[in-house]
Motif scaffolding. Structure first.
Motif, PDB file in Angstrom:
ATOM      1  N   LYS A  57      -8.636   6.339   9.914  1.00  0.00           N
ATOM      2  CA  LYS A  57      -7.830   7.109  10.871  1.00  0.00           C
ATOM      3  C   LYS A  57      -6.558   7.605  10.196  1.00  0.00           C
ATOM      4  O   LYS A  57      -6.188   8.762  10.307  1.00  0.00           O
ATOM      5  CB  LYS A  57      -7.487   6.230  12.069  1.00  0.00           C
ATOM      6  CG  LYS A  57      -6.611   6.929  13.087  1.00  0.00           C
ATOM      7  CD  LYS A  57      -6.114   5.952  14.141  1.00  0.00           C
ATOM      8  CE  LYS A  57      -4.826   6.459  14.737  1.00  0.00           C
ATOM      9  NZ  LYS A  57      -4.106   5.428  15.461  1.00  0.00           N
ATOM     10  N   GLU A  58      -5.892   6.706   9.482  1.00  0.00           N
ATOM     11  CA  GLU A  58      -4.654   7.115   8.811  1.00  0.00           C
ATOM     12  C   GLU A  58      -4.912   8.237   7.812  1.00  0.00           C
ATOM     13  O   GLU A  58      -4.116   9.154   7.672  1.00  0.00           O
ATOM     14  CB  GLU A  58      -3.999   5.915   8.110  1.00  0.00           C
ATOM     15  CG  GLU A  58      -3.463   4.845   9.053  1.00  0.00           C
ATOM     16  CD  GLU A  58      -2.324   5.331   9.960  1.00  0.00           C
ATOM     17  OE1 GLU A  58      -1.839   6.463   9.746  1.00  0.00           O
ATOM     18  OE2 GLU A  58      -1.944   4.587  10.881  1.00  0.00           O
ATOM     19  N   ASN A  59      -6.045   8.119   7.114  1.00  0.00           N
ATOM     20  CA  ASN A  59      -6.376   9.174   6.156  1.00  0.00           C
ATOM     21  C   ASN A  59      -6.696  10.495   6.851  1.00  0.00           C
ATOM     22  O   ASN A  59      -6.324  11.565   6.371  1.00  0.00           O
ATOM     23  CB  ASN A  59      -7.538   8.748   5.255  1.00  0.00           C
ATOM     24  CG  ASN A  59      -7.030   7.921   4.080  1.00  0.00           C
ATOM     25  OD1 ASN A  59      -6.533   8.462   3.103  1.00  0.00           O
ATOM     26  ND2 ASN A  59      -7.112   6.596   4.204  1.00  0.00           N
ATOM     27  N   ASP A  60      -7.382  10.377   7.997  1.00  0.00           N
ATOM     28  CA  ASP A  60      -7.683  11.599   8.763  1.00  0.00           C
ATOM     29  C   ASP A  60      -6.395  12.259   9.236  1.00  0.00           C
ATOM     30  O   ASP A  60      -6.216  13.471   9.114  1.00  0.00           O
ATOM     31  CB  ASP A  60      -8.546  11.269   9.997  1.00  0.00           C
ATOM     32  CG  ASP A  60      -9.984  10.979   9.596  1.00  0.00           C
ATOM     33  OD1 ASP A  60     -10.315  11.224   8.406  1.00  0.00           O
ATOM     34  OD2 ASP A  60     -10.754  10.508  10.450  1.00  0.00           O
ATOM     35  N   ILE A  61      -5.524  11.415   9.798  1.00  0.00           N
ATOM     36  CA  ILE A  61      -4.250  11.949  10.296  1.00  0.00           C
ATOM     37  C   ILE A  61      -3.497  12.620   9.144  1.00  0.00           C
ATOM     38  O   ILE A  61      -2.993  13.720   9.257  1.00  0.00           O
ATOM     39  CB  ILE A  61      -3.376  10.818  10.897  1.00  0.00           C
ATOM     40  CG1 ILE A  61      -3.996  10.330  12.200  1.00  0.00           C
ATOM     41  CG2 ILE A  61      -1.947  11.319  11.141  1.00  0.00           C
ATOM     42  CD1 ILE A  61      -3.234   9.178  12.846  1.00  0.00           C
TER      43      ILE A  61
END
Ligand SMILES: Nc1ncnc2c1ncn2[C@@H]1O[C@H](COP(=O)(O)OP(=O)(O)OP(=O)(O)O)[C@@H](O)[C@H]1O
Length: 641
Positions: free
Chosen positions: A370-374
């Motif tokens: 998720k952090e990477n997507d964000i």
């Protein structure tokens, strides 16, 4: 005008004391340079003890603008300032306010014509725009602001060397997140566990993050806004209202704009947080029907002897395994669809159990993903925003600059001003005082025609009390000043002569006690220089006894007649003056009172016509409107007429 270098010499030109005061207040020459570049008259006027008028004078000096002393009397100055204030009422920004304050009369035909064309073009443009809506959008439009960096101590930037650390610090990225150098920190693993998210900005890519929580890998060769996208995103969100407003303004003006691209990019950023599915909850909710399904399926299974033996050794027979597979695979498919993760959190028991460590492992993975997507969404937003940043700032500046045009255009449009022509006479058709111009359609408002020529360069204006003599005189002053300021004027048609100086004296201002001597000191020098002047006198006979006044003014008239100057004299003593000098006399005649006791009057003066003052008409009007006691007095007065 802009970009002029301010030199101490310019400042010295305005006097040691004031220049020192200004330099002290603004904090030195460099700041003053900025103020001059922005033509920020307001800033100078805000300095204690410096009036607006003085500030304008100072600014003109600092800009090396030719100063031109056109306005020579207090009343003319008041009329000039009234014009400026009327335009300022249409200004929405400090930028246009400052530029309007510097509008001043000149005798430079090229400059005047250029400015008039600019205002007339603006008037035409404004006439095709939704003025009220646009004004709402333009109100107090300011330049973009640089937001302060928001420091987030829950995340960390990790670099490999001291050198990389100072590189990122020089980029200012330490204002957003703490930066840690791996080689400096023996307890690195432990330290990193304190943060929710690690931005590993690598140059070698040598660090191992096995078992570490959320990690985003970023190449140090990326641009600063790709390493910390907030740097540019915050700039856009901070100025979002401004950009939205300017976007609307640009659309209304029919200008090309890239500002429309900002909103969808920001919107995209606002939804990224909400995509995540709660894995634990999903796994639990799917489990509910599994036990029942399992029960039903297993009840229909016939087991052979060796299968039962296997079962006793805790090995599930293939038949049972198959049932588990079917039931679990169905749920795994749902989980994959909903979360994007392929994993098996169910233990093959009855009732089915959930593998908590597997859930935890996936939750970590999910959070990191998720952090990477964000980060990816932010990064691509930052790249897109960066590519339009310069243009966006420029569009805001353009919109602010447009306010100067918009203010002048609105003023010219609402007052219905027209471009004057220039020549060797004053010839006005359908002229109106600015105070009446907004009431043009009122049935009582009358436009005026009036004329002075080379041969008849001075005239007396006589006529009815309250007939409009003062108003006509002020109209002339307004039109003359406005034309020389490069503004269109309040007349259907106007021919204007350019003058070196304008004088307007009115009884209202010049009649203070003891004014006679000081009046002579200002008035008589007018005829001693060769410059071309426009001189407007409003009932000055009161300055001294009638006979002396007649002698002074008639001498003055003769001298004006011999010069290239022009003049109009409003007077109630035309008959007396005519004994001393040969002069054209114009008259505004009142024919009587209408049924509402309003003066019936043609406000355009008749040429070569000595009109009576007809004070009895005003007396009659007041008589009709008074109560009984007063009526008796007025009746007695009226008997004598
Ligand atoms: N062209 C016009 N159309 C409509 N109203 C006008 C016009 N000119 C003047 N007025 C109005 O008439 C009134 C008297 O005008 P003004 O003071 O100019 O007259 P005046 O001739 O100078 O008077 P007085 O001789 O008494 O000083 C004012 O209220 C003014 O607004």
């Amino acid at each position: 005008m802009q970009g002029e270098k301010v030199t101490l010499q310019n400042i010295k030109g305005i006097g040691d004391k004031i220049s020192e005061k200004i330099l002290n207040s603004v904090g030195g020459e460099e700041n003053l340079q900025k103020i001059v570049e922005n033509v920020d008259v307001e800033k100078i006027a805000n300095i204690d003890g410096i009036s607006q008028r003085k500030a304008i004078e100072i600014m003109n000096q600092l800009l090396n603008n030719p100063t031109y002393e056109f306005i020579k009397s207090d009343r003319a100055m008041e009329i000039y300032e009234d014009i400026i204030n009327k335009i300022l009422a249409y200004s929405n920004t400090s930028y246009s306010k400052n530029r309007i304050l510097l509008l001043s009369p000149s005798k430079d035909m090229e400059r005047i014509q250029k400015q008039i064309k600019f205002v007339m073009d603006a008037k035409k443009q404004v006439s095709q725009l939704p003025i009220i809506k646009l004004r709402g959008l333009m109100k107090n439009l300011k330049e973009v602001e640089k937001p302060k960096a928001e420091y987030d101590a829950s995340k960390v930037i990790l670099v490999e060397t001291e050198e990389d650390n100072s590189y990122l610090t020089d980029l200012g990225l330490n204002q957003y997140y703490p930066i840690i150098t791996a080689s400096d920190s023996p307890l690195l693993q432990e330290e990193l566990m304190n943060y929710d998210l690690i931005f590993y900005v690598y140059s070698q890519g040598i660090l191992d993050f096995e078992g570490m929580p959320n990690l985003v890998m970023i190449n140090i060769e990326e641009n600063d806004y790709e390493i910390v996208p907030e740097k540019i995103i915050n700039f856009f969100t901070h100025n979002q209202n401004l950009f939205n407003r300017v976007y609307e303004i640009q659309k209304i003006r029919g200008q090309e704009t890239i500002l429309g691209e900002i909103i969808p990019i920001i919107d995209e950023l606002n939804v990224i947080d909400k995509r995540e599915v709660d894995i634990e909850e999903l796994v639990n909710s799917l489990k509910k029907d599994m036990d029942e399904e399992l029960e039903n399926a297993i009840q229909n299974v016939d087991l052979e002897g060796d299968e039962i033996l296997n079962l006793l050794n805790k090995n599930l027979p293939p038949k049972i395994n198959k049932i588990f597979d079917e039931i679990i695979n169905e749920r795994k498919k749902i989980i994959r669809e909903k979360t994007g993760f392929d994993f098996d959190p169910y233990l093959r028991k009855y009732p089915i159990e959930i593998d908590d460590s597997e859930i935890q492992r996936i939750q970590l993975e999910q959070s990191s993903k998720k952090e990477n997507d964000i980060f990816d969404v932010k990064k691509s937003a930052a790249v897109e925003l960066n590519s339009i940043k310069e243009q966006a700032i420029k569009e805001v500046e353009d919109a602010i600059k447009f306010d100067y045009e918009f203010s002048l255009g609105s003023f010219a449009y609402e007052y219905d001003l027209n471009a004057p022509e220039f020549g060797d006479e004053i010839n006005l058709k359908e002229a109106l005082h600015l105070e009446l111009a907004l009431r043009k359609d009122d049935e009582n408002t009358q436009t005026i025609d009036y004329k002075l020529t080379n041969d008849e360069n001075i005239a007396l204006l006589t006529g009815a009390n309250s007939g409009g003599k003062t108003t006509l005189l002020e109209t002339l002053t307004q039109i003359s000043i406005m034309a020389q300021m490069g503004l269109p004027v309040s007349a259907g048609e106007a021919k204007i002569k350019l003058f070196d100086e304008i004088y307007h004296f009115s009884k209202k201002r010049s009649l203070d006690a003891g004014a006679f001597e000081s009046f002579l000191n200002v008035f008589i020098p007018i005829v001693t220089t060769d410059s071309e002047k426009l001189v407007l006198l409003d009932e000055l006979e009161g300055i001294t006894e009638l006979e002396a006044a007649v002698k002074i003014i008639s001498t003055f008239i003769d001298m004006i007649k011999e010069s290239n100057s022009y003049g109009i004299i409003v007077t109630h003593m035309a008959r007396e003056l005519m004994n001393y000098t040969d002069i054209r006399v114009d008259g505004i005649e009142a024919k009587g009172l209408d049924e509402n006791y309003n003066l019936i009057v043609d406000r355009t003066p008749k040429m070569n016509f000595l009109a009576k003052s007809t004070p009895e008409l005003i007396l009659k009007r007041i008589y009709e409107k008074s109560d009984d006691n007063l009526k008796q007095v007025y009746a007695r007065i009226l008997e004598k007429f």
